[in-house]
Write a protein that holds these residues in place. Structure first.
Motif, PDB file in Angstrom:
ATOM      1  N   ALA A  22       0.852  -1.190   0.000  1.00 52.66           N
ATOM      2  CA  ALA A  22       0.000   0.000   0.000  1.00 52.66           C
ATOM      3  C   ALA A  22       0.886   1.239   0.000  1.00 52.66           C
ATOM      4  O   ALA A  22       2.117   1.142   0.021  1.00 52.66           O
ATOM      5  CB  ALA A  22      -0.920  -0.006   1.212  1.00 52.66           C
ATOM      6  N   GLU A  23       0.258   2.395  -0.038  1.00 49.53           N
ATOM      7  CA  GLU A  23       1.054   3.629  -0.055  1.00 49.53           C
ATOM      8  C   GLU A  23       0.335   4.746   0.688  1.00 49.53           C
ATOM      9  O   GLU A  23      -0.883   4.860   0.643  1.00 49.53           O
ATOM     10  CB  GLU A  23       1.288   4.083  -1.505  1.00 49.53           C
ATOM     11  CG  GLU A  23       2.140   5.348  -1.579  1.00 49.53           C
ATOM     12  CD  GLU A  23       2.225   5.910  -2.987  1.00 49.53           C
ATOM     13  OE1 GLU A  23       3.326   5.964  -3.517  1.00 49.53           O
ATOM     14  OE2 GLU A  23       1.177   6.299  -3.548  1.00 49.53           O
ATOM     15  N   THR A  46      -5.688   9.589  -4.549  1.00 55.32           N
ATOM     16  CA  THR A  46      -5.805  10.643  -3.535  1.00 55.32           C
ATOM     17  C   THR A  46      -5.372  11.976  -4.135  1.00 55.32           C
ATOM     18  O   THR A  46      -4.321  12.046  -4.764  1.00 55.32           O
ATOM     19  CB  THR A  46      -4.875  10.369  -2.337  1.00 55.32           C
ATOM     20  OG1 THR A  46      -5.037   9.025  -1.967  1.00 55.32           O
ATOM     21  CG2 THR A  46      -5.180  11.296  -1.185  1.00 55.32           C
ATOM     22  N   ARG A 106     -11.122  17.089  -6.744  1.00 56.31           N
ATOM     23  CA  ARG A 106     -11.390  15.669  -6.532  1.00 56.31           C
ATOM     24  C   ARG A 106     -12.115  15.035  -7.729  1.00 56.31           C
ATOM     25  O   ARG A 106     -11.845  13.899  -8.118  1.00 56.31           O
ATOM     26  CB  ARG A 106     -12.243  15.513  -5.269  1.00 56.31           C
ATOM     27  CG  ARG A 106     -12.363  14.088  -4.771  1.00 56.31           C
ATOM     28  CD  ARG A 106     -13.300  14.001  -3.560  1.00 56.31           C
ATOM     29  NE  ARG A 106     -13.992  12.717  -3.574  1.00 56.31           N
ATOM     30  CZ  ARG A 106     -13.487  11.613  -3.043  1.00 56.31           C
ATOM     31  NH1 ARG A 106     -12.340  11.629  -2.436  1.00 56.31           N
ATOM     32  NH2 ARG A 106     -14.163  10.477  -3.123  1.00 56.31           N
ATOM     33  N   ARG A 116      -9.895  13.578 -10.499  1.00 52.10           N
ATOM     34  CA  ARG A 116      -8.776  12.670 -10.256  1.00 52.10           C
ATOM     35  C   ARG A 116      -8.862  11.412 -11.102  1.00 52.10           C
ATOM     36  O   ARG A 116      -7.837  10.881 -11.518  1.00 52.10           O
ATOM     37  CB  ARG A 116      -8.657  12.364  -8.764  1.00 52.10           C
ATOM     38  CG  ARG A 116      -9.755  11.558  -8.213  1.00 52.10           C
ATOM     39  CD  ARG A 116     -10.056  11.896  -6.765  1.00 52.10           C
ATOM     40  NE  ARG A 116     -11.347  11.318  -6.470  1.00 52.10           N
ATOM     41  CZ  ARG A 116     -11.502  10.160  -5.856  1.00 52.10           C
ATOM     42  NH1 ARG A 116     -10.478   9.518  -5.383  1.00 52.10           N
ATOM     43  NH2 ARG A 116     -12.706   9.655  -5.704  1.00 52.10           N
ATOM     44  N   TYR A 117     -10.077  10.914 -11.390  1.00 45.19           N
ATOM     45  CA  TYR A 117     -10.143   9.718 -12.239  1.00 45.19           C
ATOM     46  C   TYR A 117      -9.898  10.054 -13.699  1.00 45.19           C
ATOM     47  O   TYR A 117      -9.428   9.227 -14.459  1.00 45.19           O
ATOM     48  CB  TYR A 117     -11.466   8.967 -12.046  1.00 45.19           C
ATOM     49  CG  TYR A 117     -11.435   8.110 -10.800  1.00 45.19           C
ATOM     50  CD1 TYR A 117     -10.578   7.009 -10.722  1.00 45.19           C
ATOM     51  CD2 TYR A 117     -12.237   8.398  -9.701  1.00 45.19           C
ATOM     52  CE1 TYR A 117     -10.525   6.230  -9.569  1.00 45.19           C
ATOM     53  CE2 TYR A 117     -12.193   7.625  -8.551  1.00 45.19           C
ATOM     54  CZ  TYR A 117     -11.332   6.537  -8.495  1.00 45.19           C
ATOM     55  OH  TYR A 117     -11.272   5.764  -7.369  1.00 45.19           O
ATOM     56  N   SER A 149     -16.041   4.280  -5.715  1.00 48.08           N
ATOM     57  CA  SER A 149     -17.110   5.133  -6.247  1.00 48.08           C
ATOM     58  C   SER A 149     -17.470   4.674  -7.660  1.00 48.08           C
ATOM     59  O   SER A 149     -16.710   3.949  -8.290  1.00 48.08           O
ATOM     60  CB  SER A 149     -16.610   6.579  -6.288  1.00 48.08           C
ATOM     61  OG  SER A 149     -15.480   6.659  -7.130  1.00 48.08           O
ATOM     62  N   SER A 200     -10.642  -4.656  -3.835  1.00 51.00           N
ATOM     63  CA  SER A 200     -11.886  -4.131  -3.263  1.00 51.00           C
ATOM     64  C   SER A 200     -11.889  -4.364  -1.766  1.00 51.00           C
ATOM     65  O   SER A 200     -11.034  -5.045  -1.220  1.00 51.00           O
ATOM     66  CB  SER A 200     -13.088  -4.817  -3.909  1.00 51.00           C
ATOM     67  OG  SER A 200     -13.290  -6.081  -3.304  1.00 51.00           O
TER      68      SER A 200
HETATM   69  C1  LIG Z   1      -9.123  -1.725  -0.722  1.00 50.38           C
HETATM   70  C2  LIG Z   1      -8.625  -0.341  -0.939  1.00 50.38           C
HETATM   71  C3  LIG Z   1      -7.272  -0.064  -0.716  1.00 50.38           C
HETATM   72  C4  LIG Z   1      -6.759   1.220  -0.892  1.00 50.38           C
HETATM   73  N1  LIG Z   1      -5.440   1.452  -0.671  1.00 50.38           N
HETATM   74  C5  LIG Z   1      -4.943   2.707  -0.822  1.00 50.38           C
HETATM   75  C6  LIG Z   1      -3.571   2.975  -0.569  1.00 50.38           C
HETATM   76  O1  LIG Z   1      -2.792   2.104  -0.215  1.00 50.38           O
HETATM   77  N2  LIG Z   1      -3.130   4.251  -0.726  1.00 50.38           N
HETATM   78  C7  LIG Z   1      -3.962   5.267  -1.120  1.00 50.38           C
HETATM   79  O2  LIG Z   1      -3.512   6.394  -1.253  1.00 50.38           O
HETATM   80  N3  LIG Z   1      -5.253   5.036  -1.354  1.00 50.38           N
HETATM   81  C8  LIG Z   1      -5.772   3.793  -1.211  1.00 50.38           C
HETATM   82  N4  LIG Z   1      -7.101   3.565  -1.459  1.00 50.38           N
HETATM   83  C9  LIG Z   1      -7.949   4.729  -1.808  1.00 50.38           C
HETATM   84  C10 LIG Z   1      -8.429   4.782  -3.234  1.00 50.38           C
HETATM   85  O3  LIG Z   1      -7.404   4.822  -4.171  1.00 50.38           O
HETATM   86  C11 LIG Z   1      -9.321   5.983  -3.448  1.00 50.38           C
HETATM   87  O4  LIG Z   1      -8.588   7.184  -3.363  1.00 50.38           O
HETATM   88  C12 LIG Z   1     -10.428   6.036  -2.437  1.00 50.38           C
HETATM   89  O5  LIG Z   1     -11.018   4.770  -2.294  1.00 50.38           O
HETATM   90  C13 LIG Z   1     -11.477   7.035  -2.879  1.00 50.38           C
HETATM   91  O6  LIG Z   1     -11.867   6.758  -4.185  1.00 50.38           O
HETATM   92  P1  LIG Z   1     -13.364   6.357  -4.491  1.00 50.38           P
HETATM   93  O7  LIG Z   1     -14.123   7.610  -4.218  1.00 50.38           O
HETATM   94  O8  LIG Z   1     -13.422   5.923  -5.905  1.00 50.38           O
HETATM   95  O9  LIG Z   1     -13.682   5.236  -3.551  1.00 50.38           O
HETATM   96  C14 LIG Z   1      -7.619   2.276  -1.295  1.00 50.38           C
HETATM   97  C15 LIG Z   1      -8.967   1.976  -1.526  1.00 50.38           C
HETATM   98  C16 LIG Z   1      -9.482   0.706  -1.363  1.00 50.38           C
HETATM   99  C17 LIG Z   1     -10.920   0.444  -1.632  1.00 50.38           C
END
Ligand SMILES: Cc1cc2nc3c(=O)[nH]c(=O)nc-3n(C[C@H](O)[C@H](O)[C@H](O)COP(=O)(O)O)c2cc1C
Lengths: 401, 452
Positions: free
Chosen positions: B52-53, B127, B144, B147-148, B219, B235
């Motif tokens: 992870a990061e 992020t 935000r 970002r995608y 999302s 997931s």
């Molecule tokens: C299982 C899982 C692991 C994630 N691991 C990281 C991570 O290691 N570092 C990080 O910056 N974001 C991590 N995220 C965050 C996602 O990249 C994303 O920024 C966050 O889920 C919000 O995006 P969304 O609105 O599409 O859910 C993770 C998300 C999920 C669901």
């Protein structure tokens, strides 16, 4: 703290530094894309107890042109990220310093800092780093974030060029400053694992670096705990006043390119004067002279091989460093002479790999040892220790003590 | 033939899952810890190792969070070093697309692919908060909602770079002196909304051509990005029903992008607790959960939903009567937001606490639990297999609670049972991660729909 030990480094790049190296090398022309190649070279250098190997890098394709590609199809092109190559060979070596080059003009100092700190962690304190300025427009276009004017090598003293180069080095200085502050942003004992209070770290021993400069600002702290060496070794390649000043302010080691012994003495004097001018604190720079080397058993064999390479090449060697062609014994003489002129050691650039590296490790190094000029093996310790540099105190710990 | 299970090993990281107070917990920084987990995973014939990061130390109430493991080495550097001590294991790094540039990252990933013989993978995360941005030249520069867009164009650009060297670019013909077959290797031009770059890539084609792309983010935008651009999704849907729903949703998005259901693997992060009897495993799991959620941690986790300073609350006492504060800046920073609708979630939690008579800490233990598989090795193997055969997942990213020995028991005791059932490999058939995952060759970028 006089340092009389001779320091020896090998500069690794592609299949060697001569543009036709790949034509004469025994190695597969695509070997530099494989980890086996780098592991073998680092292992060879380590068996001879060299201080360190450097790995070249750039954010664009190798080229003989001052900017952009040169259209050559007869020279080695393509290379891997040097820092990752260094990490890949770290677990396969035990003593030798690993010094990758990274650009600091287009990269994020935060990422560079964590990557070099991690190289230090995975190598047990053997990481170095050569920050490099990217002045080429071709590199800037790969990032699309800024426009750089064309740099005309024929008019380096034009006022715009002087300003541009000055800015690039000032920015590079900011980058190194950020990297170094981030290395210190964790005190060595920040991780406390105090079960009684449930605290993993002592947040008072973690520090925001709060760097704010002309080009960027960085908050900190790092995400990586302080590396084993505290501060991995920073090395700069320098040919003239501006980079000398950059090295004197920001580096531990400087690679210089004198033409002969007299010039070496002059360069050393200039570097020492610049150290004075910029108010350098801490140990003086370790000054290593760069030499492109082509070695053979007799002067004639060496000259002949050099001639073959030159014939095969469609461009000049175009080396910034002096090129030495001769026997290991002759090179030992030269090394002894330049060492007396004040350089602390040498970074040898093998003309052809692995041949000119093995000539260094198997013939030059024993000769230097016979003359009492070079270590017989590795003392225990980090790359800093090998270079006679102590482990620096943490600037933030000192401030809060 | 039953579906084959994908298995990956998550290096325990910076969160309260990792129990650092246990005497068996080692360093999260020493390279030896990474070697141990990676070699264990490879001994168990896992598909990949996962990191992870986080790019800024987490803060809560304006101070660095000090209860969890803090500090991790740089992802790409660790993976490159691990390539030296493993031979088949995939090496997956989480790397943020917002605070990096395509030229640099594509080059690092292609390098990792070369140095590992085709085992590189990139988990694209997005992020974009200005809190993280304060560590970068970029700063918090992007909305935000964009970002995608950036992530999709980033991946597309990276693919263009990975393909920029022709397959036969390197002649390496010593006799004729032709190193290259053509004068302009790696030439590329990319004009887009996010990136406007041109020049020459430095890395010739790597073994996988495209390192494997993983996506984590839940999302609708995130799911659509995964459907268009990723090979696998990390997931967090750990229950059978939620898993099946997610699985159906994501796989149904693929056709729109000209892809088959099998082209995108769904791999939830899960935890496993083993015991010689079911009761022993349950007991162990309970103990682990209480270590993971200390009284102080319980309050901090509650604050993340409530977005208020709750330091005055009794961890064993009732939930706050007020609703979460959605008007203020987040009290917790450097952590992906888990709750799209905090007020609704708070109501659910309150109802649950009332129904079961739970204080704050026990409630948090209940609602933040991701201990998906608890039982004897046989029970766990059966349930995992059922989960996959019932299309709730294609495999799992195992998140151990101990560094670095947290997967030893799973590899020794569960993997053989999965192999007995014929749902997990008994040797590595291929050498690249794409081969392990059954993904087939990389799809050329020209076959991927361009962003709008
Ligand atoms: C299982 C899982 C692991 C994630 N691991 C990281 C991570 O290691 N570092 C990080 O910056 N974001 C991590 N995220 C965050 C996602 O990249 C994303 O920024 C966050 O889920 C919000 O995006 P969304 O609105 O599409 O859910 C993770 C998300 C999920 C669901």
């Amino acid at each position: 703290m006089p340092d009389t030990t001779l320091h020896l480094a090998a500069a690794l790049d592609g299949l060697g530094w001569h543009p036709a190296a790949w034509r004469l090398s025994r190695a597969d022309p695509t070997a530099p894309l494989s980890s086996r190649w780098w592991a073998a070279l680092a292992g060879e250098a380590e068996r001879a107890a060299l201080d360190l190997v450097t790995l070249e890098d750039s954010l664009d394709l190798q080229s003989t042109a001052p900017d952009g590609p040169d259209g050559h199809t007869d020279q080695l092109r393509g290379r891997l990220d040097a820092l990752l190559v260094a990490a890949r060979i770290a677990p396969l070596t035990q003593h030798i310093g690993l010094v990758p080059t990274t650009s600091v003009t287009h990269t994020e100092p935060f990422h560079v800092s964590t990557a070099v700190a991690t190289l230090d962690h995975v190598s047990g304190g053997r990481a170095g780093w050569r920050p490099r300025v990217s002045a080429r427009r071709s590199e800037a276009r790969h990032f699309g974030r800024r426009n750089l004017p064309a740099l005309d090598p024929a008019h380096l003293d034009a006022p715009e060029t002087v300003r541009l180069v000055g800015d690039l080095f000032t920015e590079a200085g900011d980058a190194v400053e950020v990297v170094r502050r981030l290395w210190d942003s964790w005190q060595d004992d920040a991780e406390i694992r105090d079960v009684a209070t449930g605290r993993f770290v002592d947040r008072d021993r973690l520090h925001y670096i709060d760097f704010a400069g002309r080009w960027f600002s960085v908050k900190g702290p790092s995400i990586v705990p302080r590396p084993p060496q505290g501060q991995p070794v920073v090395a700069a390649l320098a040919h003239s006043a501006v980079p000398y000043a950059f090295a004197a302010r920001h580096a531990d080691v400087v690679f210089v390119t004198p033409a002969d012994a007299g010039h070496a003495a002059a360069v050393v004097a200039e570097v020492r004067a610049v150290e004075e001018t910029v108010g350098r604190t801490g140990p003086p720079l370790r000054i290593l002279a760069d030499l492109l080397v082509l070695l053979d058993e007799t002067p004639t064999l060496a000259r002949r091989r050099r001639g073959r390479l030159d014939d095969l090449a469609t461009t000049d060697v175009g080396s910034d460093a002096a090129a030495f062609t001769g026997t290991p014994g002759q090179l030992a003489d030269l090394i002894q002479e330049w060492h007396r002129a004040g350089v602390d050691g040498f970074r040898l650039r093998p003309a052809v790999l692995p041949d000119d590296l093995t000539a260094v490790t198997r013939a030059l190094v024993p000769t230097l040892r016979d003359r009492g000029l070079f270590r017989a093996g590795y003392p225990d310790g980090t790359l800093r220790a090998l270079l006679g540099l102590s482990r620096p105190a943490n600037r933030y710990a000192a401030a809060t003590a | 033939m039953p579906k084959q299970i994908i298995l990956a090993a998550h290096f325990p990281g910076v969160n309260n899952t990792t129990v650092w107070s246990d005497p068996a917990s080692g360093s999260q920084i020493d390279f030896a810890s990474f070697v141990h987990l990676a070699r264990t995973a490879e001994r168990g014939l896992f598909d990949f190792f996962f990191l992870a990061e986080g790019l800024r130390l987490r803060e809560q109430r304006g101070r660095i969070h000090d209860l969890d493991v803090v500090g991790r080495p740089d992802t790409l550097t660790v993976l490159a070093a691990l390539a030296a001590v493993t031979t088949h294991l995939g090496l997956a790094g989480t790397l943020n697309a917002t605070f990096r540039e395509p030229y640099e990252l594509a080059r690092q990933l292609a390098t990792l692919d070369h140095l590992s013989g085709g085992r590189a993978a990139w988990n694209v995360v997005t992020t974009s908060d200005s809190f993280t941005g304060e560590n970068f030249r970029r700063g918090g520069f992007m909305d935000r909602s964009l970002r995608y867009e950036r992530a999709a164009e980033f991946v597309r650009t990276a693919r263009e770079l990975w393909e920029s060297w022709a397959a036969d670019a390197l002649a390496g013909d010593r006799d004729s002196g032709r190193y290259l077959t053509a004068p302009d290797p790696g030439a590329f031009i990319h004009h887009g909304d996010q990136f406007d770059i041109a020049g020459h890539f430095t890395v010739p084609r790597s073994p996988q051509l495209h390192p494997v792309i993983l996506q984590a983010g839940d999302s609708p935008d995130g799911r659509e990005f995964a459907a268009s651009s990723a090979d696998a999704i990390f997931s967090r849907h750990g229950t059978l029903e939620a898993g099946q729903e997610f699985y159906r949703d994501v796989k149904s998005r693929l056709a729109r992008h000209g892809r088959e259901p099998d082209d995108l693997k769904i791999i939830p992060g899960v935890t496993v607790v083993l015991g010689d009897t079911d009761a022993e495993a349950q007991e162990k799991a309970h103990h682990i959960r209480r270590q993971q959620v200390s009284p102080q941690t319980a309050i901090l986790l509650l604050e993340q939903l409530w977005n208020r300073d709750l330091s005055g609350h009794d961890p064993e006492g009732p939930l706050p009567a007020t609703d979460p504060d959605v008007s203020a800046d987040a009290i917790s920073r450097g952590r992906a937001g888990m709750y799209p609708d905090p007020v609704a979630t708070a109501r659910q939690w309150r109802a649950l606490a009332e129904e079961k008579g739970l204080g704050i800490r026990d409630l948090i233990i209940e609602v933040t639990g991701r201990q998906s598989f608890i039982g004897t090795p046989r029970q766990v193997a059966e349930r995992m297999n059922h989960f996959v055969q019932a299309d709730a997942a294609d495999g799992f990213i195992l998140v151990p609670h101990l560094t670095p020995g947290g997967l030893d028991e799973f590899v020794d005791r569960v993997v053989p049972l999965l192999q007995e059932r014929g749902v997990f490999r008994t040797r590595y058939a291929g050498t690249t991660l794409r081969e392990h995952l059954g993904l087939g060759a990389a799809r050329p970028v020209s076959a991927v729909a361009a962003p709008r």
